[in-house]
Design an enzyme around this catalytic site. Structure first.
Site, PDB file in Angstrom:
ATOM      1  N   LYS A 156       2.463  -7.316   1.194  1.00 48.26           N
ATOM      2  CA  LYS A 156       1.836  -6.384   2.134  1.00 48.26           C
ATOM      3  C   LYS A 156       1.591  -5.009   1.487  1.00 48.26           C
ATOM      4  O   LYS A 156       0.524  -4.439   1.645  1.00 48.26           O
ATOM      5  CB  LYS A 156       2.722  -6.198   3.381  1.00 48.26           C
ATOM      6  CG  LYS A 156       3.002  -7.498   4.136  1.00 48.26           C
ATOM      7  CD  LYS A 156       3.859  -7.270   5.370  1.00 48.26           C
ATOM      8  CE  LYS A 156       5.240  -6.692   5.069  1.00 48.26           C
ATOM      9  NZ  LYS A 156       6.116  -7.612   4.278  1.00 48.26           N
ATOM     10  N   ARG A 213       7.913  -5.733  14.073  1.00 48.29           N
ATOM     11  CA  ARG A 213       8.823  -6.728  13.526  1.00 48.29           C
ATOM     12  C   ARG A 213       9.513  -7.542  14.609  1.00 48.29           C
ATOM     13  O   ARG A 213      10.325  -8.412  14.299  1.00 48.29           O
ATOM     14  CB  ARG A 213       9.884  -6.047  12.664  1.00 48.29           C
ATOM     15  CG  ARG A 213       9.527  -6.027  11.177  1.00 48.29           C
ATOM     16  CD  ARG A 213      10.648  -5.324  10.449  1.00 48.29           C
ATOM     17  NE  ARG A 213      10.831  -5.707   9.087  1.00 48.29           N
ATOM     18  CZ  ARG A 213      10.235  -5.147   8.046  1.00 48.29           C
ATOM     19  NH1 ARG A 213       9.316  -4.237   8.217  1.00 48.29           N
ATOM     20  NH2 ARG A 213      10.540  -5.527   6.826  1.00 48.29           N
ATOM     21  N   ARG A 266      11.134  -7.318  -7.892  1.00 51.70           N
ATOM     22  CA  ARG A 266      10.321  -6.125  -7.571  1.00 51.70           C
ATOM     23  C   ARG A 266      10.926  -4.866  -8.178  1.00 51.70           C
ATOM     24  O   ARG A 266      12.138  -4.677  -8.163  1.00 51.70           O
ATOM     25  CB  ARG A 266      10.232  -5.969  -6.052  1.00 51.70           C
ATOM     26  CG  ARG A 266       9.559  -4.656  -5.630  1.00 51.70           C
ATOM     27  CD  ARG A 266       9.060  -4.667  -4.213  1.00 51.70           C
ATOM     28  NE  ARG A 266      10.077  -4.939  -3.221  1.00 51.70           N
ATOM     29  CZ  ARG A 266       9.810  -5.141  -1.924  1.00 51.70           C
ATOM     30  NH1 ARG A 266       8.559  -5.105  -1.494  1.00 51.70           N
ATOM     31  NH2 ARG A 266      10.784  -5.395  -1.087  1.00 51.70           N
ATOM     32  N   ARG A 313      15.047  -1.594  -5.495  1.00 51.75           N
ATOM     33  CA  ARG A 313      15.542  -1.250  -4.163  1.00 51.75           C
ATOM     34  C   ARG A 313      16.890  -1.914  -3.914  1.00 51.75           C
ATOM     35  O   ARG A 313      17.087  -3.060  -4.292  1.00 51.75           O
ATOM     36  CB  ARG A 313      14.546  -1.717  -3.092  1.00 51.75           C
ATOM     37  CG  ARG A 313      13.464  -0.706  -2.799  1.00 51.75           C
ATOM     38  CD  ARG A 313      12.358  -1.272  -1.958  1.00 51.75           C
ATOM     39  NE  ARG A 313      12.810  -1.989  -0.776  1.00 51.75           N
ATOM     40  CZ  ARG A 313      11.998  -2.497   0.146  1.00 51.75           C
ATOM     41  NH1 ARG A 313      10.692  -2.331   0.017  1.00 51.75           N
ATOM     42  NH2 ARG A 313      12.467  -3.144   1.186  1.00 51.75           N
ATOM     43  N   ARG A 362      17.170 -10.729   4.834  1.00 51.35           N
ATOM     44  CA  ARG A 362      15.933 -10.167   5.414  1.00 51.35           C
ATOM     45  C   ARG A 362      14.952 -11.268   5.787  1.00 51.35           C
ATOM     46  O   ARG A 362      14.254 -11.167   6.800  1.00 51.35           O
ATOM     47  CB  ARG A 362      15.302  -9.184   4.437  1.00 51.35           C
ATOM     48  CG  ARG A 362      16.068  -7.856   4.407  1.00 51.35           C
ATOM     49  CD  ARG A 362      15.839  -7.096   3.119  1.00 51.35           C
ATOM     50  NE  ARG A 362      14.449  -6.839   2.858  1.00 51.35           N
ATOM     51  CZ  ARG A 362      13.931  -6.769   1.635  1.00 51.35           C
ATOM     52  NH1 ARG A 362      14.689  -6.947   0.579  1.00 51.35           N
ATOM     53  NH2 ARG A 362      12.665  -6.510   1.480  1.00 51.35           N
TER      54      ARG A 362
HETATM   55  P1  ADP Z   1       9.849  -5.582   3.146  1.00 56.55           P
HETATM   56  O1  ADP Z   1       8.408  -5.538   3.510  1.00 56.55           O
HETATM   57  O2  ADP Z   1      10.107  -5.768   1.705  1.00 56.55           O
HETATM   58  O3  ADP Z   1      10.692  -6.435   4.022  1.00 56.55           O
HETATM   59  P2  ADP Z   1      10.190  -2.922   4.301  1.00 56.55           P
HETATM   60  O4  ADP Z   1      10.095  -1.853   3.301  1.00 56.55           O
HETATM   61  O5  ADP Z   1       9.062  -3.152   5.222  1.00 56.55           O
HETATM   62  O6  ADP Z   1      10.573  -4.227   3.502  1.00 56.55           O
HETATM   63  O7  ADP Z   1      11.480  -2.710   5.221  1.00 56.55           O
HETATM   64  C1  ADP Z   1      12.752  -2.414   4.680  1.00 56.55           C
HETATM   65  C2  ADP Z   1      13.778  -2.286   5.782  1.00 56.55           C
HETATM   66  O8  ADP Z   1      13.425  -1.205   6.675  1.00 56.55           O
HETATM   67  C3  ADP Z   1      13.885  -3.505   6.711  1.00 56.55           C
HETATM   68  O9  ADP Z   1      14.739  -4.495   6.174  1.00 56.55           O
HETATM   69  C4  ADP Z   1      14.460  -2.859   7.984  1.00 56.55           C
HETATM   70  O10 ADP Z   1      15.849  -2.594   7.848  1.00 56.55           O
HETATM   71  C5  ADP Z   1      13.741  -1.528   8.026  1.00 56.55           C
HETATM   72  N1  ADP Z   1      12.478  -1.606   8.801  1.00 56.55           N
HETATM   73  C6  ADP Z   1      11.212  -1.437   8.335  1.00 56.55           C
HETATM   74  N2  ADP Z   1      10.312  -1.583   9.310  1.00 56.55           N
HETATM   75  C7  ADP Z   1      11.002  -1.850  10.447  1.00 56.55           C
HETATM   76  C8  ADP Z   1      10.641  -2.119  11.798  1.00 56.55           C
HETATM   77  N3  ADP Z   1       9.348  -2.168  12.196  1.00 56.55           N
HETATM   78  N4  ADP Z   1      11.634  -2.354  12.688  1.00 56.55           N
HETATM   79  C9  ADP Z   1      12.919  -2.326  12.323  1.00 56.55           C
HETATM   80  N5  ADP Z   1      13.335  -2.097  11.064  1.00 56.55           N
HETATM   81  C10 ADP Z   1      12.393  -1.851  10.125  1.00 56.55           C
HETATM   82  P1  ADP Z   2       5.922  -6.594   0.757  1.00 54.26           P
HETATM   83  O1  ADP Z   2       5.371  -5.213   0.969  1.00 54.26           O
HETATM   84  O2  ADP Z   2       5.239  -7.619   1.619  1.00 54.26           O
HETATM   85  O3  ADP Z   2       7.402  -6.678   0.851  1.00 54.26           O
HETATM   86  P2  ADP Z   2       5.137  -6.210  -2.072  1.00 54.26           P
HETATM   87  O4  ADP Z   2       3.679  -5.887  -2.049  1.00 54.26           O
HETATM   88  O5  ADP Z   2       6.073  -5.120  -2.339  1.00 54.26           O
HETATM   89  O6  ADP Z   2       5.537  -7.031  -0.730  1.00 54.26           O
HETATM   90  O7  ADP Z   2       5.338  -7.379  -3.148  1.00 54.26           O
HETATM   91  C1  ADP Z   2       6.629  -7.917  -3.429  1.00 54.26           C
HETATM   92  C2  ADP Z   2       6.762  -8.184  -4.933  1.00 54.26           C
HETATM   93  O8  ADP Z   2       5.882  -9.253  -5.305  1.00 54.26           O
HETATM   94  C3  ADP Z   2       6.371  -6.998  -5.830  1.00 54.26           C
HETATM   95  O9  ADP Z   2       7.209  -7.011  -6.957  1.00 54.26           O
HETATM   96  C4  ADP Z   2       4.916  -7.278  -6.209  1.00 54.26           C
HETATM   97  O10 ADP Z   2       4.602  -6.726  -7.496  1.00 54.26           O
HETATM   98  C5  ADP Z   2       4.900  -8.801  -6.255  1.00 54.26           C
HETATM   99  N1  ADP Z   2       3.619  -9.372  -5.815  1.00 54.26           N
HETATM  100  C6  ADP Z   2       2.780  -8.911  -4.848  1.00 54.26           C
HETATM  101  N2  ADP Z   2       1.714  -9.722  -4.692  1.00 54.26           N
HETATM  102  C7  ADP Z   2       1.896 -10.745  -5.583  1.00 54.26           C
HETATM  103  C8  ADP Z   2       1.121 -11.923  -5.925  1.00 54.26           C
HETATM  104  N3  ADP Z   2      -0.042 -12.197  -5.288  1.00 54.26           N
HETATM  105  N4  ADP Z   2       1.609 -12.745  -6.882  1.00 54.26           N
HETATM  106  C9  ADP Z   2       2.778 -12.449  -7.504  1.00 54.26           C
HETATM  107  N5  ADP Z   2       3.543 -11.376  -7.247  1.00 54.26           N
HETATM  108  C10 ADP Z   2       3.112 -10.519  -6.298  1.00 54.26           C
END
Ligand code: ADP
Ligand code: ADP
Ligand code: ZN
Length: 214
Positions: free
Chosen positions: A15, A91, A125, A158, A169
């Site tokens: 995303k 979420r 990541r 992270r 998660r």
């Molecule tokens: P990823 O896309 O890798 O799961 P995010 O950066 O979106 O991670 O979220 C990291 C953490 O922040 C989540 O595991 C949660 O604890 C919190 N968080 C983010 N967005 C929300 C939301 N909409 N509602 C509740 N918690 C959230």
């Molecule tokens: P999210 O925001 O949904 O948690 P990220 O965009 O941070 O996801 O991507 C998670 C990890 O996967 C990062 O290390 C990113 O560089 C890698 N990644 C993202 N898109 C791809 C893809 N299409 N193929 C392989 N790795 C990817």
């Protein structure tokens, strides 16, 4: 008016990566609850009388931060944005309900990625501590290990991208957020994109989905 785009997908689906492309191409703002909460991990939320007194305590366990905290962040950010790509919210179904009360969406994207791929993406990541650019040690490494291509900043992992917290998660996602995907699908609004190709392949599909839906 710039489009209102929602991007859904499990943790690690891509995303953030695709949101950066969307921002460059469509001139919208990236509204991400994850980044907003990471900048405010130590914020005092004790007045809400919840289980923990800061967002960081929920995040480090892989749990959701309670709705009142997150809803407020999103409301303010969306009011200030001229077009947006919303990433990390809603979420759960209550957040989806709240979102429908405060804004209208033009496009709802869902990045479809299998669970076994997600863990590998999350644990590899790396993020730039200066500019927030995202890398992967294997799938999209920087030119020099540990250093950002964009700005020369240091890359870090992270805290919640450890294998144990990543798996938690994904479990929390299946329980709380998968129903949100179904909710938009039932409304007939969902543009489903295969998220397992290369980042460029996924981007081609994302762009097309936005152009044909916005
Ligand atoms: P990823 O896309 O890798 O799961 P995010 O950066 O979106 O991670 O979220 C990291 C953490 O922040 C989540 O595991 C949660 O604890 C919190 N968080 C983010 N967005 C929300 C939301 N909409 N509602 C509740 N918690 C959230
Ligand atoms: P999210 O925001 O949904 O948690 P990220 O965009 O941070 O996801 O991507 C998670 C990890 O996967 C990062 O290390 C990113 O560089 C890698 N990644 C993202 N898109 C791809 C893809 N299409 N193929 C392989 N790795 C990817
Ligand atoms: Zn950087």
């Amino acid at each position: 008016m710039n489009p209102h785009i929602l991007i859904l997908g499990a943790p690690g689906a891509g995303k953030g990566t695709q949101s950066d492309n969307i921002v460059s191409e469509f001139g919208v703002e990236h509204v991400t609850t994850g980044d907003a909460l990471r900048s405010n991990k130590g914020m005092d939320i004790s007045h809400l009388g919840l289980e923990y007194d800061t967002p960081g305590e929920y995040m480090d366990k892989g749990e959701l931060v309670p709705d009142p905290v997150v809803n407020e962040i999103v409301k303010t950010a969306l009011e200030e944005a001229d077009g947006y790509v919303l990433d990390g919210y809603p979420r759960n179904l209550d957040q989806a309900e709240y979102l429908s009360e405060i804004t209208d969406l033009d496009v709802v994207l869902y990045l479809d990625v299998d669970e076994d791929v997600l863990v590998a993406r999350l644990t590899g990541r790396r993020v730039c501590e200066e500019c927030g650019a995202t890398y992967h040690v294997e799938f999209s490494p920087p030119e020099e290990e540990g250093v950002c291509d964009e700005c020369g900043g240091d890359l870090y992992q992270r805290e919640d991208d450890s294998e144990e917290t990543a798996r938690e998660r994904i479990r929390v996602y299946e329980e709380n957020t998968a129903p949100v995907v179904e909710f938009y699908d039932d409304e007939g609004d969902l543009a489903r994109v295969d998220g397992e190709g290369t980042p460029d392949e996924v981007w081609a599909d994302v762009r097309e989905a936005i152009e044909s839906n916005a």
